[in-house]
Design an enzyme around this catalytic site. Structure first.
Site, PDB file in Angstrom:
ATOM      1  N   ASP A  51       0.777  -1.415  -0.037  1.00 10.48           N
ATOM      2  CA  ASP A  51      -0.127   0.028  -0.113  1.00 10.48           C
ATOM      3  C   ASP A  51       0.929   1.331   0.098  1.00 10.48           C
ATOM      4  O   ASP A  51       1.726   1.326   0.994  1.00 10.48           O
ATOM      5  CB  ASP A  51      -0.870  -0.007   1.297  1.00 10.48           C
ATOM      6  CG  ASP A  51      -1.906   0.895   1.218  1.00 10.48           C
ATOM      7  OD1 ASP A  51      -1.970   1.840   0.335  1.00 10.48           O
ATOM      8  OD2 ASP A  51      -2.743   0.825   2.104  1.00 10.48           O
TER       9      ASP A  51
ATOM     10  N   GLY B 167      -5.335   3.092  -7.995  1.00  9.04           N
ATOM     11  CA  GLY B 167      -5.520   3.348  -9.277  1.00  9.04           C
ATOM     12  C   GLY B 167      -4.708   4.594  -9.930  1.00  9.04           C
ATOM     13  O   GLY B 167      -5.089   5.032 -11.107  1.00  9.04           O
TER      14      GLY B 167
ATOM     15  N   ASP C  49     -10.374   4.435  -1.335  1.00 10.43           N
ATOM     16  CA  ASP C  49     -11.108   3.362  -0.576  1.00 10.43           C
ATOM     17  C   ASP C  49     -12.599   3.219  -0.697  1.00 10.43           C
ATOM     18  O   ASP C  49     -13.226   4.375  -0.625  1.00 10.43           O
ATOM     19  CB  ASP C  49     -10.899   3.804   1.046  1.00 10.43           C
ATOM     20  CG  ASP C  49      -9.095   3.389   1.257  1.00 10.43           C
ATOM     21  OD1 ASP C  49      -8.358   3.088   0.244  1.00 10.43           O
ATOM     22  OD2 ASP C  49      -8.799   3.397   2.537  1.00 10.43           O
TER      23      ASP C  49
HETATM   24  C1  GLA Z   1      -5.139   2.585   2.840  1.00  6.61           C
HETATM   25  C2  GLA Z   1      -5.854   1.311   1.954  1.00  6.61           C
HETATM   26  C3  GLA Z   1      -6.895   0.580   2.719  1.00  6.61           C
HETATM   27  C4  GLA Z   1      -6.256  -0.007   3.838  1.00  6.61           C
HETATM   28  C5  GLA Z   1      -5.656   1.162   5.042  1.00  6.61           C
HETATM   29  C6  GLA Z   1      -4.807   0.669   5.858  1.00  6.61           C
HETATM   30  O1  GLA Z   1      -6.375   3.386   3.077  1.00  6.61           O
HETATM   31  O2  GLA Z   1      -6.268   1.630   0.587  1.00  6.61           O
HETATM   32  O3  GLA Z   1      -7.255  -0.432   1.811  1.00  6.61           O
HETATM   33  O4  GLA Z   1      -5.259  -0.952   3.791  1.00  6.61           O
HETATM   34  O5  GLA Z   1      -4.902   2.009   4.023  1.00  6.61           O
HETATM   35  O6  GLA Z   1      -4.252   1.531   6.785  1.00  6.61           O
END
Ligand code: GLA
Length: 351
Positions: A116, A155, A176
């Site tokens: 991430d 994305g 998200d």
């Molecule tokens: C980001 C990701 C989420 C999750 C959080 C965790 O926002 O997009 O899916 O993994 O981090 O902190």
């Protein structure tokens, strides 16, 4: 297909919860329906030891034993990190420790990594994204254990074009998701242009499922599941499956809809028509069949119709309703149905 801790548990996750989830994956029928990965998201990391090795928080006393437990159920274990120094939750990321972390995951018996972006923009520019993801992709391969590689950078920077080249198996295509109709619908219905980039081993990921988290209706969760199946999206449940209602379990384990998601041709659906608040989506399936989703995003019931001339269907098209689990018979010219507000009629059309 699998489960992930984030949507429901945020960082309140532990060895105990993960083991219980693994148990219920089996006892609820989710495993039999195809769900396989049990993924720990953000919040498992504690600190690095003197050699730089990542240590889990005391909530995860022994990752190797946890992986062994999950494997003993016939399931797989996933974990989460970031190419940046910190994850989105502020925990230790993998920056500067990529090879070491990949080796640690392999040694623990990890089968899936969600990586991430989070704080990585402190180190890299947007155009460095492919290189940053490639670094961990190579580290995973060098570690010698098959690990599904999930890219999460929302994305940006046309990830669908380079995701597969950095060993990515799936990549997030959006920000998200939240457990709300608008969030789910805005994400799901915006994916049509990406359909060409999905295919076996490389998938667009419109984020994890919110089904069962409580803030959408059963009709809306049915639409959520149908749309993700049409998109050939990863089906990663995000609810507390230990306490889900039979209604939610029935959505998540609808084998006919899962068969659409998992169809071996691997082609994602695209929108073929839009009329006000209604949309028709089409997904070609193996064996010359099609899945058709008649979606109603409006606030009142609506009648939708598709004419087969949009498809290349020889002979007599038979229609099956995948939520009613019912053969509707041969429909010569096309098919129409009344679709409730925020609902869907999902059909399989075959010769
Ligand atoms: C980001 C990701 C989420 C999750 C959080 C965790 O926002 O997009 O899916 O993994 O981090 O902190």
């Amino acid at each position: 297909m699998g489960w992930n801790s984030w949507n429901k548990f945020r960082t309140q996750i532990s060895d105990k919860t993960v083991r219980e989830i693994a148990d219920v994956m089996v006892s609820s029928g989710m495993k039999a329906a195809g769900y396989e990965y049990v993924n720990i998201d953000d919040g498992w990391q504690w600190k690095r030891d003197a050699q730089g090795k990542i240590l889990p928080t005391p909530n995860f006393p022994d990752m190797k034993s946890l992986a062994g437990y999950v494997h003993s159920k016939g399931l797989k274990l996933g974990i989460y990190s970031s190419p940046g120094p910190r994850t989105c939750g502020g925990y230790e990321g993998s920056y500067g420790h990529e090879e070491q972390d990949a080796k640690t995951y392999a040694e623990w018996g990890i089968d899936y990594l969600k990586y991430d972006w989070c704080s990585a923009s402190r180190i890299w520019k947007e155009e460095d994204m492919p290189a940053a993801y490639q670094k961990m992709g190579e580290a995973i391969r060098a570690a010698g254990r098959p690990i599904v590689y999930s890219l999460c950078q929302y994305g940006r920077y046309k990830v669908q074009e380079w995701g597969p080249t950095v060993s990515g198996n799936l990549w997030r295509t959006t920000g998200d998701i939240r457990d709300a109709w608008d969030s789910m619908a805005n994400i799901g219905f915006s994916q049509s242009d990406l359909s060409a980039h999905a295919g076996p081993g490389q998938w667009n990921d419109p984020d994890m499922l919110e089904i069962g988290n409580g803030r959408m209706s059963t009709t809306e969760y049915t639409t959520h599941f149908s749309l993700w199946a049409m998109l050939a999206a990863p089906l990663i449940a995000g609810n507390d499956i230990r306490s889900m209602t039979p209604e939610i379990r029935d959505i998540l384990t609808n084998k006919e809809v899962i068969a659409i998601d998992q169809d071996k041709l691997g082609k994602a659906a695209r929108r073929i028509s839009k009329d006000g608040e209604t949309e028709i989506w089409l997904r070609p399936l193996s064996g010359g069949a099609y899945a058709v989703g008649l979606f109603n995003r409006g606030t009142a019931d609506a009648h939708l119709e598709i004419k087969w001339e949009a498809l290349e269907l020889p002979g007599k098209p038979r229609v099956r309703d995948l939520w009613a689990h019912k053969e509707l018979g041969v429909k010569p010219g096309g098919f129409g149905a009344t679709v409730p507000s925020h609902g869907v009629v999902l059909i399989r059309v075959s010769d």
